[in-house]
Design an enzyme around this catalytic site. Structure first.
Site, PDB file in Angstrom:
ATOM      1  N   ASP A  39      -3.922   4.007   2.752  1.00  0.00           N
ATOM      2  CA  ASP A  39      -5.566   3.660   2.972  1.00  0.00           C
ATOM      3  C   ASP A  39      -5.760   2.098   3.232  1.00  0.00           C
ATOM      4  OD1 ASP A  39      -4.974   2.520   0.633  1.00  0.00           O
ATOM      5  OD2 ASP A  39      -6.323   3.510  -0.708  1.00  0.00           O
ATOM      6  N   GLU A  53      -7.094 -20.711 -16.925  1.00  0.00           N
ATOM      7  CA  GLU A  53      -7.573 -21.021 -15.875  1.00  0.00           C
ATOM      8  C   GLU A  53      -8.583 -22.121 -16.173  1.00  0.00           C
ATOM      9  OE1 GLU A  53      -9.531 -20.459 -11.471  1.00  0.00           O
ATOM     10  OE2 GLU A  53     -10.329 -19.709 -13.258  1.00  0.00           O
ATOM     11  N   ASP A  71      -9.494 -16.036 -16.598  1.00  0.00           N
ATOM     12  CA  ASP A  71     -10.301 -16.627 -15.732  1.00  0.00           C
ATOM     13  C   ASP A  71     -11.486 -17.491 -16.151  1.00  0.00           C
ATOM     14  OD1 ASP A  71     -10.727 -16.206 -12.615  1.00  0.00           O
ATOM     15  OD2 ASP A  71     -12.810 -15.617 -13.112  1.00  0.00           O
ATOM     16  N   ASP A  91       0.714  -1.080  -0.086  1.00  0.00           N
ATOM     17  CA  ASP A  91      -0.110  -0.118  -0.036  1.00  0.00           C
ATOM     18  C   ASP A  91       0.767   0.890   0.018  1.00  0.00           C
ATOM     19  OD1 ASP A  91      -1.766   1.755   0.580  1.00  0.00           O
ATOM     20  OD2 ASP A  91      -2.258   1.450   2.654  1.00  0.00           O
ATOM     21  N   ASN A 103       0.021   4.409  -0.245  1.00  0.00           N
ATOM     22  CA  ASN A 103      -0.746   5.875   0.261  1.00  0.00           C
ATOM     23  C   ASN A 103      -1.609   5.624   1.761  1.00  0.00           C
ATOM     24  OD1 ASN A 103      -2.966   4.441  -0.412  1.00  0.00           O
ATOM     25  ND2 ASN A 103      -3.582   5.687  -1.911  1.00  0.00           N
TER      26      ASN A 103
END
Ligand code: NOJ
Length: 570
Positions: free
Chosen positions: A29, A272, A211, A25, A27
């Site tokens: 958040d 997949e 996917d 992360d 920033n």
């Protein structure tokens, strides 16, 4: 910067899966983001990777961890911008690391503009044709069109609401109701995905992970057929199931291949396709996706015979279609291997998770030793190896996440009434006055944000918190704790991946006789030997230089639960 045009780079690559919201992360958040990935380019480089694959980072309401895409050609504003994405690709390419993105073609998010347009349009309209809407049964269409079920339980149909607020048609979703299935007979849908493939390819993306690649085409003429259980792995080897592995699906990928080949080097892809190996490899044909995930080791028992059979079968099968095999031990849908391999054999993983890890005792030392050995074994195999973030740190599953922290629809949707729950050990609660029981804890335990530093609010994941809570034991597994520590899991991975890069050449292996059914020994070109002792007597190593070992040796012998690479004179 484009990378050298070697069109076969993917055949024996090491590819690292990043689950963006849980990687780094930038920033504060609490959510991992694109700039976070860029900031770790040097770390990724230190693993001698050929590529990273990013799970979805697109705008998404997160009904299924981002596999519910609201806009296929953008970045979730919480994760960054397209400019950040371009900067990330540039930074990774600079380190010679290629980039795969995830394409989710079976379904979109219900917040996708097309689905919203479909809801606002009339039955039979062009907008509805992009999805799979059908009238319900019963007097007022109040019953679903049939008994088909979704992967995320229970029904595969949800009733839509007309713009005037009255109940409307039903739409099909093989996953959550927030993930309506596309109608792949629709040319607009087909063309839009081609646009998406070009969009990311033009931005320098090198490859795509597809996917549920086996589910795009359905036989909707069989609407009257009962299909009360969903298990794509259990379908026949003939293919052409009502919902899965239909011959027509291959036409889609043949069209995609033409798009991939417009680029230099050609873009690559991995399917997949959760079906049995002989059918799965069809998706890997050179005029289709080129490669398919081989999930056979994911749930395999820790046993030399089983591993050897899986390896031999898959190498042969991949060859028959002109592809190379892939090896996968972990991903964002699976309980992490050190946990799987450290639990008593008879443990039912889901029940163990539902008990917050109290049902059976996890032998952490054993689990980690076995997971490291299995990892070294697969990294020595010919073909492409996929590594899931945190695997290189030896992370265990976080088994005791609190109910209120769980995000996975598999947890929230898999509930049965108390009466039906006689066979399940689950958590009870009341939903609208009815006593219900959750019967699957879901996949959040392998998606907890990575620990980078020993201290800090979220162990260096970011300056704020983390969207899934990290346990205290994460600090011992942090990158900072392991970097430079000779026998740490991280340094073993680094050493193994670097040696692999150096010695990998032809796509063959030769099994050597060991005289012990619990010890496997194979040889690759360049005098590269891999010896894995699953559960046998200490086994004597061939003479040569030890390249890497997953654990301590006893003299020149490999003890059980250990894998060693030796370089002899070729
Ligand atoms: C497979 C993905 O790996 C999984 O995370 C997701 O829930 C389903 N496909 C649906 O997109």
């Amino acid at each position: 910067m484009a990378l050298p045009a070697d069109k076969d780079w993917w055949r024996q690559a090491a590819i690292y899966q990043i689950y963006p919201r849980s990687f780094k992360d930038s920033n504060g958040d609490g959510l991992g983001d694109v700039n976070g990935i860029t900031s770790k380019a040097k770390y990724l480089k230190s693993l001698s990777l050929d590529a990273v694959w990013l799970s979805p980072f697109y705008p998404s309401p997160l009904a299924d961890g981002g596999y519910d895409v609201a806009d296929y050609r953008n970045v979730d504003p919480r994760l960054g911008t397209l400019e950040d994405f371009d900067a990330m690709v540039k930074a990774l390419h600079k380190e010679n690391i290629r980039v795969f993105v995830d394409i989710v073609p079976n379904h979109s998010s219900d917040q996708h503009a097309w689905f919203q347009e479909a809801l606002a349009s009339k039955p039979g309209s062009k907008a509805r044709e992009r999805y799979i809407f059908r009238d319900g049964k019963g007097k007022d269409g109040e019953l679903p069109p049939n008994d088909w079920v979704s992967h995320f339980a229970p029904s595969a149909w949800t009733r839509s609401t007309n713009p005037d607020g009255t109940p409307g048609q039903w739409y099909l979703h093989l996953f959550a109701p927030e993930q309506p299935d596309f109608n792949w007979d629709n040319r607009e849908v087909q063309l839009d995905f081609i646009k998406t493939l070009r969009f990311w390819s033009d931005r320098g993306v090198d490859g795509f992970r597809i996917d549920v690649a086996h589910a795009l085409k359905k036989d909707m003429s069989k609407l009257n057929k009962s299909y009360p259980k969903i298990d794509s792995f259990g379908i026949t080897l003939k293919g052409n199931d009502i919902l899965f592995d239909r011959d027509e699906v291959h036409e889609i990928y043949r069209e995609w291949r033409k798009v991939f080949n417009e680029y230099n080097p050609p873009r690559v892809a991995v399917a997949e396709a959760y079906i049995q190996a002989p059918r799965r490899v069809l998706y890997a044909r050179p005029d289709e996706l080129g490669q398919a995930f081989n999930f056979d080791l994911l749930g395999a028992p820790y046993d030399a015979r089983t591993y050897k059979r899986i390896v031999s079968e898959n190498i042969e099968l991949a060859k028959t279609e002109g592809s190379s095999s892939t090896w996968v031990l972990n991903n964002h849908d699976q309980v992490r291997q050190p946990t799987k391999l450290g639990l008593p054999k008879e443990t039912k993983l889901n029940e163990w998770l539902l008990s917050d890890g109290k049902d059976a005792v996890l032998d952490k030392k054993l689990g980690l030793a076995r997971a490291k050995a299995a990892a070294l074994f697969t990294m020595a195999l010919p073909g492409c190896v996929y590594i899931y973030q945190g695997e290189e740190l030896g992370l265990f599953e976080v088994e005791d996440l609190k109910h209120q922290d769980l995000q996975d629809p598999i947890w929230s949707r898999n509930i049965v009434t108390k009466r039906e729950s006689a066979f399940f050990k689950g958590y009870g609660k009341n939903v609208k006055g009815v006593a219900v029981v959750h019967v699957d804890k879901g996949r959040d335990g392998c998606r907890v944000p990575l620990p980078w530093t020993i201290t800090g609010k979220s162990f260096g994941f970011g300056s704020g918190g983390s969207h899934l809570p990290q346990p205290r034991w994460f600090k011992d597994f942090a990158v900072e704790a392991q970097s430079g520590q000779k026998d740490s899991t991280l340094e073993i991975y680094r050493q193994a991946l670097a040696s692999r890069k150096k010695y990998q050449s032809t796509e063959d292996l030769m099994w050597e006789k060991t005289g012990d059914p619990q010890v496997l020994h194979f040889k690759r070109a360049n005098g590269w030997h891999c010896i894995m002792n699953f559960d046998g007597d200490a086994y004597s190593l061939p003479k040569g230089e030890i390249l890497v070992s997953s654990g301590k040796l006893s003299g020149n012998k490999v003890p059980k639960n250990t894998c060693v690479w030796v370089k002899t004179i070729a």
